[in-house]
Each structure stands twice: as C-alpha cells, then as structure tokens.
Design an enzyme around this catalytic site. Structure first.
Site, PDB file in Angstrom:
ATOM      1  N   ARG A   9     -37.763 -44.075  11.445  1.00 17.80           N
ATOM      2  CA  ARG A   9     -36.063 -43.536  12.364  1.00 17.80           C
ATOM      3  C   ARG A   9     -36.076 -42.329  11.487  1.00 17.80           C
ATOM      4  O   ARG A   9     -34.635 -41.471  12.022  1.00 17.80           O
ATOM      5  CB  ARG A   9     -35.238 -44.812  11.842  1.00 17.80           C
ATOM      6  CG  ARG A   9     -35.426 -46.702  12.614  1.00 17.80           C
ATOM      7  CD  ARG A   9     -34.926 -46.840  12.635  1.00 17.80           C
ATOM      8  NE  ARG A   9     -33.302 -46.575  13.182  1.00 17.80           N
ATOM      9  CZ  ARG A   9     -32.068 -46.722  13.153  1.00 17.80           C
ATOM     10  NH1 ARG A   9     -31.662 -48.140  12.042  1.00 17.80           N
ATOM     11  NH2 ARG A   9     -31.421 -46.378  14.013  1.00 17.80           N
ATOM     12  N   CYS A  10     -36.924 -42.000  10.433  1.00 12.31           N
ATOM     13  CA  CYS A  10     -36.654 -40.161   9.285  1.00 12.31           C
ATOM     14  C   CYS A  10     -37.803 -39.144   9.995  1.00 12.31           C
ATOM     15  O   CYS A  10     -37.883 -39.961  10.231  1.00 12.31           O
ATOM     16  CB  CYS A  10     -36.865 -41.313   8.279  1.00 12.31           C
ATOM     17  SG  CYS A  10     -36.677 -39.376   6.972  1.00 12.31           S
ATOM     18  N   LYS A  11     -36.473 -38.192  11.101  1.00 11.50           N
ATOM     19  CA  LYS A  11     -37.271 -36.905  11.178  1.00 11.50           C
ATOM     20  C   LYS A  11     -37.879 -36.700   9.943  1.00 11.50           C
ATOM     21  O   LYS A  11     -38.898 -36.102  10.792  1.00 11.50           O
ATOM     22  CB  LYS A  11     -36.116 -35.987  11.277  1.00 11.50           C
ATOM     23  CG  LYS A  11     -37.106 -34.833  12.105  1.00 11.50           C
ATOM     24  CD  LYS A  11     -35.605 -33.780  13.303  1.00 11.50           C
ATOM     25  CE  LYS A  11     -35.952 -32.381  12.737  1.00 11.50           C
ATOM     26  NZ  LYS A  11     -35.488 -31.521  13.204  1.00 11.50           N
TER      27      LYS A  11
END
Length: 113
Positions: A9-11
């Site tokens: 979920r982390c760019k």
C-alpha cells in the site's frame, strides 16, 4: 539473494520494488505486515544498516505519536515495539547478505544491489 521488506500500500515501497526488479538480481518479497519480523530478525537488519533502532521508526505514524513519542525507550524496547506494531517500521527495507538500507530515497537501494 536480495530481500525487500515491502508494504504493497506504500508508494515508496512500490518504487523500491521496481528498482529491485529492474536490477535483474534474484530477490524475494517479504510483506512484513503479513509476516512480521521477529526481534532477532529486526535486530540483524538494524545491525546490517548500521543505525540505531530509533532511525527505523516511522515517527509520523499516529500510533507512534500517541503511544510512544514521549517515552524514553531503550533500543531493545524500540525493537519490541516495532515487532509488535510493524507498521512503525520505515519502508521499504532492502537487504543482501552483508548490508541493508532503508529505501528513502529509493536510489539508496542501489547500494545493496
């Protein structure tokens, strides 16, 4: 073997994974929120990064600010907190057999490839 400790979920974590993929080296993904690290594993990673545990903590997380920010925690206690709450671990972390780095900025990942 390269290991990336990854949060889908982390760019920044996704950017780091792309760098690892583009390197052409063998790698494995460990989604550390689904498969948490043990205290021993986290201690080894910190040692490979040559940092203190507080440098691996995501200090802007609400959980940190509300529960731990004002406490004077030892290194061992910090490691226990990160094991208990893996979302407090900076990401991505990429390691090889000898060294590990926090992929912020993502270009730092190249040090272990």
């Amino acid at each position: 073997m390269i290991t990336i400790y990854h949060n889908t979920r982390c760019k920044k974590s996704r950017e780091g994974l792309e760098i690892v993929k583009e390197s052409g080296k063998d790698y494995q993904i460990r989604e550390y929120l689904k498969v948490p690290l043990t205290e021993e594993e986290l201690s080894v990673l910190i040692e490979k990064m040559n940092i203190s545990p507080i440098q691996l903590v995501r200090k802007n997380e609400k959980l940190w600010k509300e529960n731990y920010k004002e406490k004077d925690l030892s290194d061992k206690e910090l490691i226990s907190v990160m094991v208990k709450h893996p979302k407090l671990i900076e990401r991505p972390v990429v390691e090889n057999d000898r060294k590990a780095v926090i992929g912020r900025p993502a270009s730092d990942i190249k040090e272990v490839l």
